[in-house]
Every structure is written in structure tokens, then in C-alpha cells.
Scaffold this active site. Structure first.
Site, PDB file in Angstrom:
ATOM      1  N   GLU A  24       0.821  -1.218   0.000  1.00 60.89           N
ATOM      2  CA  GLU A  24       0.000   0.000   0.000  1.00 60.89           C
ATOM      3  C   GLU A  24       0.856   1.271   0.000  1.00 60.89           C
ATOM      4  O   GLU A  24       0.548   2.261   0.666  1.00 60.89           O
ATOM      5  CB  GLU A  24      -0.970  -0.013   1.188  1.00 60.89           C
ATOM      6  CG  GLU A  24      -1.934  -1.202   1.153  1.00 60.89           C
ATOM      7  CD  GLU A  24      -3.062  -1.093   2.164  1.00 60.89           C
ATOM      8  OE1 GLU A  24      -2.929  -0.313   3.134  1.00 60.89           O
ATOM      9  OE2 GLU A  24      -4.090  -1.777   1.979  1.00 60.89           O
TER      10      GLU A  24
ATOM     11  N   GLU B  56      -5.691  -8.919  -0.298  1.00 65.32           N
ATOM     12  CA  GLU B  56      -6.324  -8.985   1.016  1.00 65.32           C
ATOM     13  C   GLU B  56      -7.818  -8.711   0.858  1.00 65.32           C
ATOM     14  O   GLU B  56      -8.216  -7.829   0.102  1.00 65.32           O
ATOM     15  CB  GLU B  56      -5.763  -7.940   1.989  1.00 65.32           C
ATOM     16  CG  GLU B  56      -4.311  -8.103   2.367  1.00 65.32           C
ATOM     17  CD  GLU B  56      -3.841  -6.977   3.282  1.00 65.32           C
ATOM     18  OE1 GLU B  56      -4.707  -6.254   3.821  1.00 65.32           O
ATOM     19  OE2 GLU B  56      -2.625  -6.820   3.439  1.00 65.32           O
TER      20      GLU B  56
END
Length: 326
Positions: A121, A266
Site C-alpha cells: 500500500e 487482502e
């Protein structure tokens, strides 16, 4: 926080408890195995649990040598994480080669390492140094694999937050944030050149909590619902996860790239929910596991149905502490 060993909810991140158990029914589903928590089981105790739920793919958040050695001579494929703090160092090809030799090559072929996740991220941390180092670090790691003759069996990828999306509704209007498009172009060039997939962390929970009156909970949890039809493509979506995945495909296409495969690194549901929401953690993975992993389909449902490539999905239990909700 209660003992992860007692609850079997570990930061291993697939929800398994004395009341509920997920059985992964698709080869496209995997799990995330983290190490944040207290009284964690040793890796040798984790492997039987992974086998018990039928998972064959595991993503690690670092290159923990104890875990990498423990998974030797198993049938489990590993994606090894390379932390954000190493991105600057990994710009240097020699440093990347040293890292790959020490953290990847030494465990082969006994440990089945099939990918390296470079950073997590990064682009939504709004850190210019990290963002500028991401693609060069991926390129250096790939160059190291190429030098060692490992590039055909080990992919180099990174995981993005869904917050890279400037628009995601309807899916056909999907677009990356304007200020990230230069970085995305560099990364997509890399994926196109190496044939590696584009990984993104997708949590329908956050979209639901942001608009609970507009988004039916059943649509988010893979339960029976009336679904949604994209007004532009006329594709029908029976759950939010696949609509969000298609939005990512649209964003990639908008930048001129075709044929880059999207995988979910995820997904999951918070372990407690909020005070205005019952605990639905067991429902999300239980409903997701048997879902046919295809994206949107044309309506009406007939012989004209168009299906897409299978979507690789990594399940994760969102312990509240692990995503900063506490």
C-alpha cells in the site's frame, strides 16, 4: 487482546474459531499469514491449520527465516514480503541481488516461493520518497531474479490499497486517483513487461460502512440479493467484491493496458463489527469460499453469458487492531 492461540483467529488472518471454520474450496483462494500479535503459534503449528482449511497459497509480510524454513518440503506456495522500509535500498541492483540471494534463493527449491511482494500500500501513504522508490525497487528485484535464473518461477508484484481508486462506481467508470497515474503507469509497464499480476487489497466492508443506507449488507456479504447492473456495460454483479475488482480493470484499461491480470491480495471483515452492526466476520469468508470466482456476467443470464478470468483472492481476518480501528 485475547490470546490468538485460544481463538484461532491469530493474525494468520483466516477466521477459524471453535464455532466457525473456513474450508477453502478453490485453488484461487489463499491466506495471509502475519506475525503481529501476542503468544503466536510457532510456524510448525501453523502449517497443519493451513492444510486443514485446504489452502495452497500463503502470503507473508516479510522474509522471516523461521517461517521460510518451516514451509520447506510442503505443497504450500509462498509469496514473500519485502517491507516498505527496504524500498530505498532495493533501488540499487546489487543490494537487490544480495537480498534475493539471502532471503529467496537460499530456501529454494525445498520451500516453494512463487512470488515477492515488494512493498504494501505504498502509493496511498502519500510519501514521495517511498512512491518514487517503488517501481525501481520492483525492477531491481526482478533483475536479481533474472540474474539468478529464477524469474520464470517467481513473480515480482506489489499490493495496493483500494484507495488508489479515484472512481469505482459504476465499475465501468473505474479510474485511478489523478495524482497517482504517473506512478501507476510505471508499475503497469512493469507488469506488462514481466507478465506479473496487479495485486490490490479490497475490503467491501469500508464501502458498506461509508454508505450503509445505499448499499445492502447482503450484496456485500455474498448473500442472496437483487444485485446491480452496470448501466454502461450491462454487466450484472451479485456482490460488491467483484464489482470493485472490475472497477480496477476499468482503471487499468483507461491507462491503455490490456491483459494485466488483477488479483486480490487482502479481503475480509472486521472481527467485531461496530455497535450498530452484528458481528459478521464468520459470514464473509464462509460465503466467499464457495463463490465461483468469476467477474461480472452479461444480462440476461443465457448462452450469451460472458465470463472472465478467475480472480486470485487472499483471505484475511481483519482483527480490529491489525487495521487500526481500535
Amino acid at each position: 487482546m485475547e490470546s490468538p492461540r485460544n481463538l484461532f483467529s491469530w493474525v494468520f488472518f483466516v477466521f477459524v474459531s471453535t464455532l466457525y471454520a473456513v474450508r477453502v474450496s478453490s485453488a484461487s483462494l489463499g491466506i495471509n499469514y502475519g506475525q503481529l500479535g501476542n503468544n503466536l503459534p510457532v510456524p510448525s503449528e501453523v502449517i497443519p491449520l493451513i492444510h486443514s482449511i485446504g489452502a495452497k497459497r500463503v502470503k507473508l509480510f516479510d522474509a522471516n527465516p523461521l517461517i521460510l524454513r518451516a514451509f520447506a518440503n510442503t505443497d504450500i506456495q509462498l509469496m514473500v514480503g519485502l517491507g516498505n522500509e527496504l524500498l530505498s535500498e532495493m533501488r540499487d541492483p546489487q543490494s537487490a541481488l544480495t537480498w534475493v540471494k539471502a532471503n529467496i534463493q537460499v530456501y529454494l527449491p525445498a520451500t516453494k516461493i512463487t512470488g515477492i511482494m515488494v512493498g504494501n500500500e505504498v502509493l496511498t501513504l502519500h510519501n514521495a520518497d517511498l512512491s518514487n522508490n517503488l517501481a525501481p525497487a520492483m525492477q531491481s528485484i526482478y533483475g536479481a531474479l533474472l540474474c539468478l535464473g529464477l524469474h520464470k518461477n517467481i513473480s515480482v508484484v506489489t499490493a495496493h490499497s483500494f484507495n488508489i481508486m479515484g472512481f469505482s462506481y459504476p465499475p465501468s467508470a473505474g479510474a485511478f486517483e489523478q495524482d497517482l497515474r504517473e506512478y501507476m503507469t510505471e508499475i503497469l509497464n512493469f507488469h506488462e513487461q514481466t507478465g506479473s499480476p496487479f495485486y490490490i487489497n479490497v475490503y467491501p466492508y469500508f464501502a458498506y460502512k461509508g454508505s450503509p443506507k445505499e448499499i445492502p449488507l447482503d450484496y456485500v456479504l455474498f448473500e442472496p440479493n437483487s444485485g446491480f447492473v452496470d448501466p454502461t456495460t450491462h454487466l450484472f454483479y451479485e456482490n460488491m467484491l467483484f464489482a470493485q475488482i472490475d472497477a480496477v480493470y476499468s482503471a487499468i484499461s483507461l491507462l491503455g493496458y490490456k491483459g494485466i491480470h488483477v488479483c486480490v491480495s487482502e479481503t475480509g471483515w472486521p472481527s467485531k463489527g461496530d455497535i450498530d452492526e452484528p458481528d459478521r466476520t464468520p459470514v464473509y469468508p464462509l460465503q466467499l469460499a464457495p463463490v465461483q470466482l468469476t467477474r461480472g456476467v452479461l444480462v440476461p443470464s443465457s448462452s450469451a453469458i460472458r465470463r472472465y478470468n478467475q480472480v486470485g483472492i487472499m483471505l484475511i481476518l481483519l482483527c480490529l487492531a491489525s487495521i487500526g480501528l481500535l
